[in-house]
Design a protein around this motif. Structure first.
Motif, PDB file in Angstrom:
ATOM      1  N   LEU A 299       1.112   1.923   4.604  1.00  9.75           N
ATOM      2  CA  LEU A 299       0.140   0.840   4.804  1.00  9.75           C
ATOM      3  C   LEU A 299       0.662  -0.065   5.903  1.00  9.75           C
ATOM      4  O   LEU A 299       1.834  -0.456   5.893  1.00  9.75           O
ATOM      5  CB  LEU A 299      -0.017   0.036   3.510  1.00  9.75           C
ATOM      6  CG  LEU A 299      -0.365   0.828   2.247  1.00  9.75           C
ATOM      7  CD1 LEU A 299      -0.323  -0.088   1.030  1.00  9.75           C
ATOM      8  CD2 LEU A 299      -1.736   1.478   2.379  1.00  9.75           C
ATOM      9  N   GLU A 300      -0.208  -0.421   6.839  1.00 11.03           N
ATOM     10  CA  GLU A 300       0.243  -1.268   7.937  1.00 11.03           C
ATOM     11  C   GLU A 300      -0.382  -2.653   7.846  1.00 11.03           C
ATOM     12  O   GLU A 300      -1.303  -2.874   7.058  1.00 11.03           O
ATOM     13  CB  GLU A 300      -0.078  -0.575   9.266  1.00 11.03           C
ATOM     14  CG  GLU A 300       0.744   0.706   9.408  1.00 11.03           C
ATOM     15  CD  GLU A 300       0.463   1.499  10.660  1.00 11.03           C
ATOM     16  OE1 GLU A 300      -0.725   1.622  11.037  1.00 11.03           O
ATOM     17  OE2 GLU A 300       1.431   2.006  11.256  1.00 11.03           O
ATOM     18  N   GLY A 301       0.128  -3.574   8.635  1.00 14.62           N
ATOM     19  CA  GLY A 301      -0.434  -4.928   8.722  1.00 14.62           C
ATOM     20  C   GLY A 301      -0.464  -5.625   7.375  1.00 14.62           C
ATOM     21  O   GLY A 301       0.486  -5.548   6.585  1.00 14.62           O
ATOM     22  N   LYS A 302      -1.603  -6.295   7.120  1.00 14.60           N
ATOM     23  CA  LYS A 302      -1.784  -7.094   5.904  1.00 14.60           C
ATOM     24  C   LYS A 302      -1.572  -6.259   4.635  1.00 14.60           C
ATOM     25  O   LYS A 302      -0.932  -6.700   3.679  1.00 14.60           O
ATOM     26  CB  LYS A 302      -3.231  -7.599   5.912  1.00 14.60           C
ATOM     27  CG  LYS A 302      -3.423  -8.992   5.410  1.00 14.60           C
ATOM     28  CD  LYS A 302      -4.869  -9.347   5.732  1.00 14.60           C
ATOM     29  CE  LYS A 302      -5.319 -10.600   5.052  1.00 14.60           C
ATOM     30  NZ  LYS A 302      -6.715 -10.928   5.407  1.00 14.60           N
ATOM     31  N   ALA A 303      -2.112  -5.039   4.636  1.00 14.14           N
ATOM     32  CA  ALA A 303      -1.997  -4.182   3.455  1.00 14.14           C
ATOM     33  C   ALA A 303      -0.546  -3.781   3.205  1.00 14.14           C
ATOM     34  O   ALA A 303      -0.122  -3.643   2.054  1.00 14.14           O
ATOM     35  CB  ALA A 303      -2.872  -2.939   3.618  1.00 14.14           C
ATOM     36  N   GLY A 304       0.216  -3.631   4.292  1.00 19.75           N
ATOM     37  CA  GLY A 304       1.611  -3.210   4.164  1.00 19.75           C
ATOM     38  C   GLY A 304       2.437  -4.175   3.341  1.00 19.75           C
ATOM     39  O   GLY A 304       3.305  -3.767   2.558  1.00 19.75           O
ATOM     40  N   ALA A 305       2.137  -5.461   3.492  1.00 18.14           N
ATOM     41  CA  ALA A 305       2.882  -6.483   2.756  1.00 18.14           C
ATOM     42  C   ALA A 305       2.470  -6.511   1.282  1.00 18.14           C
ATOM     43  O   ALA A 305       3.104  -7.182   0.472  1.00 18.14           O
ATOM     44  CB  ALA A 305       2.648  -7.847   3.396  1.00 18.14           C
ATOM     45  N   ARG A 306       1.375  -5.809   0.952  1.00 15.35           N
ATOM     46  CA  ARG A 306       0.850  -5.840  -0.426  1.00 15.35           C
ATOM     47  C   ARG A 306       1.019  -4.482  -1.108  1.00 15.35           C
ATOM     48  O   ARG A 306       0.258  -4.134  -2.015  1.00 15.35           O
ATOM     49  CB  ARG A 306      -0.622  -6.246  -0.391  1.00 15.35           C
ATOM     50  CG  ARG A 306      -0.845  -7.604   0.249  1.00 15.35           C
ATOM     51  CD  ARG A 306      -2.318  -7.948   0.406  1.00 15.35           C
ATOM     52  NE  ARG A 306      -2.974  -8.192  -0.883  1.00 15.35           N
ATOM     53  CZ  ARG A 306      -4.291  -8.405  -1.010  1.00 15.35           C
ATOM     54  NH1 ARG A 306      -5.080  -8.411   0.057  1.00 15.35           N
ATOM     55  NH2 ARG A 306      -4.809  -8.617  -2.197  1.00 15.35           N
ATOM     56  N   ARG A 307       2.020  -3.711  -0.700  1.00 17.14           N
ATOM     57  CA  ARG A 307       2.198  -2.353  -1.240  1.00 17.14           C
ATOM     58  C   ARG A 307       2.377  -2.334  -2.760  1.00 17.14           C
ATOM     59  O   ARG A 307       1.741  -1.521  -3.446  1.00 17.14           O
ATOM     60  CB  ARG A 307       3.368  -1.649  -0.554  1.00 17.14           C
ATOM     61  CG  ARG A 307       3.423  -0.128  -0.789  1.00 17.14           C
ATOM     62  CD  ARG A 307       4.025   0.310  -2.113  1.00 17.14           C
ATOM     63  NE  ARG A 307       5.296  -0.313  -2.385  1.00 17.14           N
ATOM     64  CZ  ARG A 307       6.459   0.197  -2.001  1.00 17.14           C
ATOM     65  NH1 ARG A 307       6.502   1.320  -1.355  1.00 17.14           N
ATOM     66  NH2 ARG A 307       7.595  -0.436  -2.305  1.00 17.14           N
ATOM     67  N   ASN A 308       3.205  -3.218  -3.305  1.00 18.76           N
ATOM     68  CA  ASN A 308       3.429  -3.166  -4.760  1.00 18.76           C
ATOM     69  C   ASN A 308       2.158  -3.491  -5.541  1.00 18.76           C
ATOM     70  O   ASN A 308       1.919  -2.919  -6.606  1.00 18.76           O
ATOM     71  CB  ASN A 308       4.581  -4.085  -5.162  1.00 18.76           C
ATOM     72  CG  ASN A 308       5.926  -3.510  -4.731  1.00 18.76           C
ATOM     73  OD1 ASN A 308       5.981  -2.391  -4.200  1.00 18.76           O
ATOM     74  ND2 ASN A 308       6.993  -4.255  -4.937  1.00 18.76           N
ATOM     75  N   GLU A 309       1.350  -4.377  -4.975  1.00 25.38           N
ATOM     76  CA  GLU A 309       0.029  -4.655  -5.548  1.00 25.38           C
ATOM     77  C   GLU A 309      -0.812  -3.375  -5.563  1.00 25.38           C
ATOM     78  O   GLU A 309      -1.529  -3.097  -6.522  1.00 25.38           O
ATOM     79  CB  GLU A 309      -0.666  -5.651  -4.618  1.00 25.38           C
ATOM     80  CG  GLU A 309      -1.128  -6.948  -5.240  1.00 25.38           C
ATOM     81  CD  GLU A 309      -1.761  -7.798  -4.153  1.00 25.38           C
ATOM     82  OE1 GLU A 309      -2.996  -7.828  -4.090  1.00 25.38           O
ATOM     83  OE2 GLU A 309      -1.011  -8.403  -3.356  1.00 25.38           O
ATOM     84  N   HIS A 324       8.665   7.377  -2.263  1.00 27.12           N
ATOM     85  CA  HIS A 324       9.885   8.084  -1.846  1.00 27.12           C
ATOM     86  C   HIS A 324      10.408   7.448  -0.579  1.00 27.12           C
ATOM     87  O   HIS A 324       9.914   7.716   0.486  1.00 27.12           O
ATOM     88  CB  HIS A 324       9.599   9.559  -1.618  1.00 27.12           C
ATOM     89  CG  HIS A 324       9.120  10.259  -2.850  1.00 27.12           C
ATOM     90  ND1 HIS A 324       7.791  10.311  -3.213  1.00 27.12           N
ATOM     91  CD2 HIS A 324       9.794  10.910  -3.819  1.00 27.12           C
ATOM     92  CE1 HIS A 324       7.672  10.988  -4.346  1.00 27.12           C
ATOM     93  NE2 HIS A 324       8.871  11.358  -4.738  1.00 27.12           N
ATOM     94  N   TYR A 325      11.344   6.593  -0.664  1.00 26.76           N
ATOM     95  CA  TYR A 325      12.111   6.208  -1.854  1.00 26.76           C
ATOM     96  C   TYR A 325      12.065   4.696  -1.949  1.00 26.76           C
ATOM     97  O   TYR A 325      11.766   4.050  -0.949  1.00 26.76           O
ATOM     98  CB  TYR A 325      13.531   6.758  -1.738  1.00 26.76           C
ATOM     99  CG  TYR A 325      13.467   8.282  -1.719  1.00 26.76           C
ATOM    100  CD1 TYR A 325      13.531   9.004  -2.910  1.00 26.76           C
ATOM    101  CD2 TYR A 325      13.263   8.967  -0.527  1.00 26.76           C
ATOM    102  CE1 TYR A 325      13.437  10.397  -2.906  1.00 26.76           C
ATOM    103  CE2 TYR A 325      13.152  10.362  -0.528  1.00 26.76           C
ATOM    104  CZ  TYR A 325      13.231  11.057  -1.715  1.00 26.76           C
ATOM    105  OH  TYR A 325      13.094  12.423  -1.702  1.00 26.76           O
ATOM    106  N   PRO A 326      12.401   4.084  -3.086  1.00 25.34           N
ATOM    107  CA  PRO A 326      12.190   2.635  -3.231  1.00 25.34           C
ATOM    108  C   PRO A 326      13.065   1.786  -2.303  1.00 25.34           C
ATOM    109  O   PRO A 326      12.741   0.624  -2.059  1.00 25.34           O
ATOM    110  CB  PRO A 326      12.534   2.381  -4.694  1.00 25.34           C
ATOM    111  CG  PRO A 326      13.404   3.521  -5.099  1.00 25.34           C
ATOM    112  CD  PRO A 326      12.933   4.697  -4.292  1.00 25.34           C
ATOM    113  N   ALA A 353      10.008   2.835   2.935  1.00 25.45           N
ATOM    114  CA  ALA A 353      10.353   2.502   1.550  1.00 25.45           C
ATOM    115  C   ALA A 353       9.477   1.363   1.016  1.00 25.45           C
ATOM    116  O   ALA A 353       9.052   1.390  -0.141  1.00 25.45           O
ATOM    117  CB  ALA A 353      11.830   2.120   1.454  1.00 25.45           C
ATOM    118  N   ASP A 354       9.195   0.375   1.868  1.00 23.10           N
ATOM    119  CA  ASP A 354       8.523  -0.837   1.396  1.00 23.10           C
ATOM    120  C   ASP A 354       7.005  -0.792   1.518  1.00 23.10           C
ATOM    121  O   ASP A 354       6.306  -1.592   0.897  1.00 23.10           O
ATOM    122  CB  ASP A 354       9.037  -2.056   2.177  1.00 23.10           C
ATOM    123  CG  ASP A 354      10.531  -2.298   1.944  1.00 23.10           C
ATOM    124  OD1 ASP A 354      11.037  -1.853   0.902  1.00 23.10           O
ATOM    125  OD2 ASP A 354      11.187  -2.909   2.823  1.00 23.10           O
TER     126      ASP A 354
END
Ligand code: PLP
Length: 386
Positions: A299-309, A324-326, A353-354
């Motif tokens: 996920l890039e941009g705004k979505a990238g920062a919300r990966r765990n969500e 893969h991998y945390p 990872a993130d």
């Protein structure tokens, strides 16, 4: 929009009646470990890979460990290792006392970058540890040219790469050894178990000795029962006959498993590939034939920062995912505390990872579940980008 009846796991072991019969047959016989079923599995495996000698092991971790025991890496030595992998890849080096030297990965494939490998080599370097990330083969022409120029053996972690080929050659047959895993989530399973594939019969024979206590003679070679000597340092990293029977039975379905994974990967790529603000990990190299362990979306941009969500949202909507991998390996607490972590050196591994979400492509996926996952992911992505 989400269907409460849908619950799609990331992976599910595929066990048939034939598999069950193969295991039961072992239980009815006289040999429970390290016998004819292991040999049969080894032969099937080499034949499927198109060459080399195969050695059954208790896990991929022990296969990797055996490779470094064979190389006799020790304190004072360095092994260059990809920064993005399962912790087993580096633990197998660490346990021998050698120092892992991490290098960042390519953002497109998640694989070791040849130029960074070359920069990391010092007079203390004893080996190269790479992983074919998620079944995508590493660029082996460049890596082998560098390794050969410095006379360094290459250990290939092929845990998620059964069926993957580089320029027509099966992974594991390019470097000194390839290590495979039969953990339930992998392409085929033996519940637990691993295989070391070596193109050199001498390497395979050395590994066989270390795997079984380094006895100087096997059961059949002992003229006096129970009498042997130990002429090297070895461990017990053997596979049981129950596991070998299951693994060998599963090998019969490997072509179908690989085809279904490739088809499922292609389906998602067609549905998701054009969406804005994401990229899908792939080799981008004509010589590379992936084994499609998963489809990894970064996920890039705004979505990238919300990966765990995103992971939580998908879980709540019945979509099994994985990451893969945390962490990049050097960021794992143990390695960070021991060797320090310079974030600026592992930017690509950290981004994957993130910011990545890995979708299920295994043979348990039918048309309805593929459609469901692609639809839910598309809805989610729009929400994340708002
Ligand atoms: C699963 C995995 C391993 C560990 O395999 P085991 O058989 O569980 O020891 C090692 N490396 C990679 C890349 C893996 O995916």
């Amino acid at each position: 929009m989400s269907d409460p009846a849908m619950n799609v796991p990331f992976g599910r072991p595929w066990i048939t009646d034939e598999d069950r019969r193969a295991v039961m047959e072992v239980l009815d016989g006289p040999v429970l470990t390290h016998g004819p079923k292991c040999h049969e599995f080894e032969h099937t495996f080499s034949a499927s890979c198109g060459g080399g000698e195969s050695v059954t092991t208790s896990s991929c971790t022990s296969a990797l460990h055996l490779a470094y025991m064979h190389l006799k890496t020790a304190p004072g030595d360095e092994v260059v290792v990809s920064a993005l992998s399962h912790v087993a890849t580096v633990n197998a080096i660490e346990i021998t006392g050698a120092k892992p030297v991490f290098v960042d990965v390519d953002p497109v494939s998640g694989n070791m970058v040849p130029a960074l490998l070359e920069q990391a080599i010092t007079p203390r370097t004893k080996a190269v540890a790479l992983v074919h990330n998620l079944g995508i083969p590493c660029p082996m022409d460049d890596i082998m040219a560098i390794a050969q120029a410095h006379d360094l053996p290459v250990v290939e972690d092929c845990a998620t790469a059964l069926g993957a080929r580089w320029d027509g050659t099966h992974v594991g047959l390019i470097g000194m050894a390839g290590c495979f895993s039969f953990y339930p989530a992998k392409h085929i399973t033996a519940a637990e178990g691993g295989m070391l594939l070596a193109k050199s019969p001498e390497v395979a024979e050395s590994i066989r000795r270390i795997r079984g206590f380094h006895y100087d003679r096997g059961l059949a070679e002992r003229s006096l029962p129970g009498i042997y000597d130990v002429n090297g340092f070895g461990m017990n990293f053997r596979m049981s006959e129950l596991q070998a029977a299951l693994g060998n039975s599963q090998m019969g379905r490997l072509p179908e498993i690989l085809q279904r994974r490739a088809d499922n990967f292609a389906y998602y790529r067609q549905r998701l590939g054009g969406l804005p603000g994401i990229r899908i990990l792939d080799s981008g190299h004509a010589k590379s034939q992936s084994s499609h362990y998963t489809l990894s979306v970064v996920l890039e941009g705004k979505a990238g920062a919300r990966r765990n969500e995103a992971l939580l949202w998908l879980k709540d909507h019945g979509v099994g995912t994985s990451v893969h991998y945390p962490h990049p390996l050097p960021r794992l607490a143990y390695y960070r505390e021991k060797y320090g972590y310079d974030a600026s050196r592992f930017v690509n591994a950290a981004t994957i990872a993130d910011q990545s979400v890995n979708l299920p492509v295994g043979p348990h996926m039918d048309e309805a579940s593929l459609d469901y996952v692609a639809t839910q992911f598309t809805i989610l992505l729009k929400e994340l980008q708002q």
